[in-house]
Write a protein that holds these residues in place. Structure first.
Motif, short mmCIF file in Angstrom:
data_model
loop_
_atom_site.label_atom_id
_atom_site.label_comp_id
_atom_site.label_asym_id
_atom_site.label_seq_id
_atom_site.Cartn_x
_atom_site.Cartn_y
_atom_site.Cartn_z
N GLN A 1 52.41 99.99 27.55
CA GLN A 1 53.50 99.91 28.51
C GLN A 1 54.32 98.67 28.28
O GLN A 1 55.51 98.71 28.15
CB GLN A 1 52.92 99.79 29.92
N THR B 1 41.34 98.23 24.40
CA THR B 1 42.64 97.79 24.88
C THR B 1 42.77 96.28 24.81
O THR B 1 43.83 95.74 24.98
CB THR B 1 42.83 98.22 26.34
N LYS C 1 41.46 108.75 26.09
CA LYS C 1 42.55 108.30 25.25
C LYS C 1 43.81 109.13 25.41
O LYS C 1 44.73 109.00 24.64
CB LYS C 1 42.12 108.39 23.78
N VAL D 1 42.19 94.83 43.49
CA VAL D 1 42.40 94.98 42.05
C VAL D 1 43.35 93.88 41.62
O VAL D 1 44.40 93.70 42.21
CB VAL D 1 43.02 96.35 41.71
N PRO E 1 35.85 95.04 41.36
CA PRO E 1 34.77 95.66 40.58
C PRO E 1 33.74 94.64 40.13
O PRO E 1 32.61 95.01 39.84
CB PRO E 1 35.51 96.27 39.39
N LYS F 1 45.73 92.71 38.91
CA LYS F 1 46.45 93.18 37.73
C LYS F 1 46.57 92.02 36.77
O LYS F 1 47.03 90.96 37.12
CB LYS F 1 47.84 93.66 38.11
N SER F 2 46.16 92.29 35.52
CA SER F 2 46.33 91.22 34.53
C SER F 2 47.70 91.35 33.90
O SER F 2 48.24 92.43 33.77
CB SER F 2 45.25 91.31 33.47
N ARG G 1 48.94 93.66 29.66
CA ARG G 1 48.42 94.99 29.79
C ARG G 1 48.70 95.77 28.51
O ARG G 1 49.80 96.20 28.28
CB ARG G 1 49.05 95.68 30.99
N SER H 1 46.97 102.18 22.53
CA SER H 1 46.96 102.98 23.74
C SER H 1 46.71 104.44 23.42
O SER H 1 46.41 105.22 24.28
CB SER H 1 48.31 102.83 24.43
N LEU H 2 46.84 104.77 22.18
CA LEU H 2 46.76 106.18 21.87
C LEU H 2 45.51 106.54 21.12
O LEU H 2 44.83 107.48 21.43
CB LEU H 2 47.97 106.58 21.03
N GLY H 3 45.27 105.75 20.11
CA GLY H 3 44.22 106.23 19.22
C GLY H 3 42.91 105.52 19.35
O GLY H 3 41.88 106.01 18.92
N LEU H 4 42.93 104.37 19.94
CA LEU H 4 41.69 103.60 19.88
C LEU H 4 41.23 103.27 21.28
O LEU H 4 42.00 103.16 22.21
CB LEU H 4 41.91 102.30 19.13
N SER H 5 39.97 103.10 21.38
CA SER H 5 39.46 102.90 22.72
C SER H 5 39.66 101.49 23.22
O SER H 5 39.63 101.23 24.40
CB SER H 5 37.97 103.22 22.72
N ASP I 1 30.64 100.74 44.39
CA ASP I 1 30.89 99.61 43.50
C ASP I 1 32.32 99.11 43.59
O ASP I 1 32.72 98.25 42.82
CB ASP I 1 30.56 100.01 42.06
N GLN J 1 48.47 98.52 27.48
CA GLN J 1 48.44 99.96 27.63
C GLN J 1 49.57 100.63 26.87
O GLN J 1 49.78 101.79 27.03
CB GLN J 1 48.58 100.30 29.11
#
Lengths: 147, 551
Positions: free
Chosen positions: B111, B162, A135, B101, B40, B103-104, B107, B156-160, A30, B109
């Motif tokens: 960062q 982004t 996470k 890939v 992807p 890159k947006s 981000r 970036s740490l606690g939640l899924s 993929d 993240q």
């Protein structure tokens, strides 16, 4: 030539690796993992590089992880050695040198000779999406392990 | 040997197939190869000369994929293709696939810069370097997360999630669902420092478009926001979650008192639906409704910030003080005649203490009230929204001016209240004072309410008018004389309260007094007290007298 492994047929190592090379070059899959020979001149087809694109909606998103894979002489009977080059914080990966612990990763622990480099990479990517990993705080992007 | 790109040929791409590529034997001639570029999500085929560089390849790609070349990362056979390499160098031939890939820029993240807004993160590593970014950055946050915008860094740490807007809604949901998390967040020094800056808070709140809409509809909110004192008090309250709960409880109870006014319940209900709905909608957009809740409770912060952070176990504040002030002033929409009528009636506050006591008791028994309470307990969001309604605000203002409430929250008072024997003693004092009031009225300075009502449950406070009140209310927490205050207030309350209804306990209990005398209880004073305490019940008075003798 023996593209599919029947249950009793043992495919010679080089054939397998050649096959995998071809798949890597053709981008089978993929498109989220990639692999290829580290050195195109490598006659032994031992050293490979792999690339995993961080899965979305995880902390690894948008990052590209580079790996080194070493297929030993017993491959594919024995699993390859896998090592992250890009720094990553993930269960099963040694945080100081990036070595993937074969006992912690299921495909490496229970290696079958039908598995391949692609399978390993895809499994690692799948683990990135698991709850326990998705996470984890990550080191800043672009850092590599020193060795 | 001249296998044409069917790559089951030898794996030495630099040697074999490269030469075998062209049908002719001239490798120098740039042949166009077709390379598939796979992301992807997508797959595109590109025809490029085989000796092109990666940079050129990227340029072609960027046109098709509509991105900048520096956003593109090409991967082939597990290696990242650098711009200065050539395709041949990596062995990219006709028919092969290269991974792409993109890159947006944004981000999330933890960062990158603005969007992470890590000003208020509770947790750790990745975002703490960014956490120095001043709270001002939250103002420029296009999503306007409001008071807890800094927590976006938690993504970036606690939640899924982004994605930023997803993140925001996730945060809201999580926080609404989990008061503990809210408490933790509140206790974070970053958050607190941010909250303590009223200008910042105001900007944050104003930045949210829903808030702006709300302000248009209810200009009082903008007044609130512009008043730095109120903002500061609000923020103090917001910082202390226990205090906040306390506030809410008080307001809730004050509201419930509205029930007692005839027609008040209906007016209340109408007000709720008129004001509550838009507030609810707005608050649900807004993160957690926090700014609202604090805004709503701000005006009562005057009393709230004074007392210590103990729980107010006292059941109810004065039912009469808040409604008159608020009902007439607060309703932005449907003020009914009953509202103003009740305002008038209850503004006639003197002598209402006992009536108040009765009302207090009846309040909770009103089924409407109970359903209201039930609703409230089931839906904490409701409370927050209610609190943010403008009429609440003015009600709270009047509550804050109510000296009794401040008095109530004095911890000494509270502990006294909860001690039944203390209450009894208080009652006895009351009775004594009542006697005093009737027999020596000159001793009573003026009329003010005191915490224990005349006959009642010790909850309700009397009417508002006070002269000596300010001196008492300015120091509800003062250690100096809670007892003095008690006595003073009680005296006044009793004097004020009892004057109209108990013109003369002696006269009232004349008959009983005579009976007691005949039975042998010769201490007239004690008899009177006992009778007053028991409300004229001879038997109970006798028991009282007998009980107090040995002590």
């Amino acid at each position: 030539m023996a593209a599919t492994t029947g249950s009793g047929v043992k495919v010679p190592r080089n054939f397998r690796l050649l096959e995998e090379l071809e798949e890597g070059q053709k981008g089978v899959g993929d498109g989220t993992v990639s692999w290829g020979l580290e050195d195109d001149e490598d006659m032994t087809l031992t050293r490979w590089t792999g690339m995993i694109i961080g899965p979305p909606r995880t902390i690894y998103e948008n990052r590209i992880y580079s790996l080194k894979i070493e297929c030993g002489p017993k491959y594919p009977e024995a699993p390859p050695f896998v090592r992250f080059v890009t720094k990553i914080n993930m269960n099963g990966v040694n945080s100081s040198n990036g070595v993937v612990d074969p006992r912690a990763i299921s495909v490496l622990a229970k290696w079958e000779n039908s598995y391949s480099i692609k399978v390993v990479l895809q499994e690692l990517r799948r683990l990135m999406m698991s709850k326990e990993n998705m996470k984890l705080p990550q080191p800043p992007e672009g850092q590599c392990y020193s060795n | 040997m001249a296998e044409n790109g069917e790559s089951s040929g030898p794996p030495r791409p630099s040697r074999g197939p490269a030469a075998a590529q062209g049908s002719a034997a001239a490798p120098a001639e740039p042949k166009i190869i077709k390379v598939t570029v796979k992301t992807p999500k997508e797959k595109e085929e590109f025809a490029v000369p085989e000796n092109s560089s990666v940079q050129q390849f990227k340029e072609a790609i960027s046109k098709r994929f509509k991105s900048q070349t520096d956003q593109l990362v090409l991967i082939f056979a597990g290696k990242i293709l650098k711009d200065q390499d050539t395709l041949i160098q990596h062995g990219i031939h006709d028919g092969l696939t290269v991974h792409l890939v993109i890159k947006s820029q944004n981000r999330p993240q933890g960062q990158s810069t603005q969007p992470s807004n890590a000003a208020g993160t509770n947790t750790t590593s990745a975002s703490t370097p960014r956490s120095n970014s001043t709270p001002i950055s939250t103002n420029s946050n296009p999503f306007g997360l409001g008071s807890l915008g800094g927590l976006a860094g938690l993504s970036s740490l606690g939640l899924s999630s982004t994605n930023f807007s997803e993140l925001q809604s996730q945060m809201q949901q999580q926080l609404m669902a989990s008061p503990e998390m809210m408490i933790q967040i509140m206790e974070n020094p970053f958050v607190q420092s941010m909250l303590s800056n009223p200008d910042l808070m105001r900007q944050l709140i104003m930045a949210n478009p829903q808030m702006q809409q709300l302000i248009q509809r209810n200009p009082e909110i903008s007044h609130l926001l512009n008043n730095p004192d109120i903002m500061r008090q609000t923020l103090e309250i917001a910082r202390n979650p226990a205090m906040m709960q306390e506030m809410m409880r008080n307001q809730d109870l004050a509201l419930s008192n509205l029930e007692s006014i005839p027609g008040g319940y209906n007016a209340l209900r109408r007000m709720y639906t008129d004001i509550q709905e838009p507030m609810l909608n707005a608050a649900q957009e807004q993160f957690g409704g926090n700014p609202f809740a604090s805004v709503g409770s701000s005006s009562s912060s005057g009393e709230g910030t004074q007392p210590s952070r103990t729980e107010n176990r006292d059941p109810l504040p004065n039912p009469w003080a808040p409604p008159p002030a608020t009902q007439s002033s607060a309703t932005t929409s449907t003020t009914t005649s009953t509202g103003s009528g009740s305002g008038n009636s209850s503004s006639n506050a003197t002598g209402n203490t006992v009536a108040a006591a009765n009302y207090v008791a009846s309040i909770f028994s009103t089924p409407g009230m109970q359903s209201l309470l039930q609703q409230i307990t089931e839906n904490p969001q409701l409370i927050q929204n209610m609190l943010s309604a403008p009429y609440m605000r003015s009600m709270m203002q009047s509550l804050s001016q109510n000296p009794d409430l401040a008095q109530m929250q004095n911890p000494d008072t509270l502990s006294a209240m909860s001690n039944p024997r203390a209450m009894q003693a208080l009652m006895q004092i009351q009775q004594g004072l009542q006697t005093l009031a009737t027999e020596a009225p000159g001793l009573i300075p003026s009329f003010t309410p005191g915490p224990p009502g005349s006959t009642g449950s010790g909850g309700p406070t009397g009417p508002t008018v006070s002269s000596a009140a300010p001196s008492e209310t300015t120091s509800p927490t003062s250690e100096s004389g809670p007892n003095q205050q008690f006595i003073q207030q009680m005296v006044q309350a009793l004097a004020g309260a009892n004057a109209p209804q108990l013109p003369n306990p002696e006269v009232r209990f004349q008959q009983q007094l005579e009976q007691l005398n005949a039975m042998g209880f010769l201490n007239r004073e004690a008899n009177l007290q006992a009778l007053i305490a028991t409300g004229g019940d001879i038997n109970a008075a006798i028991e009282r007298l007998l009980g107090s003798q040995p002590s």
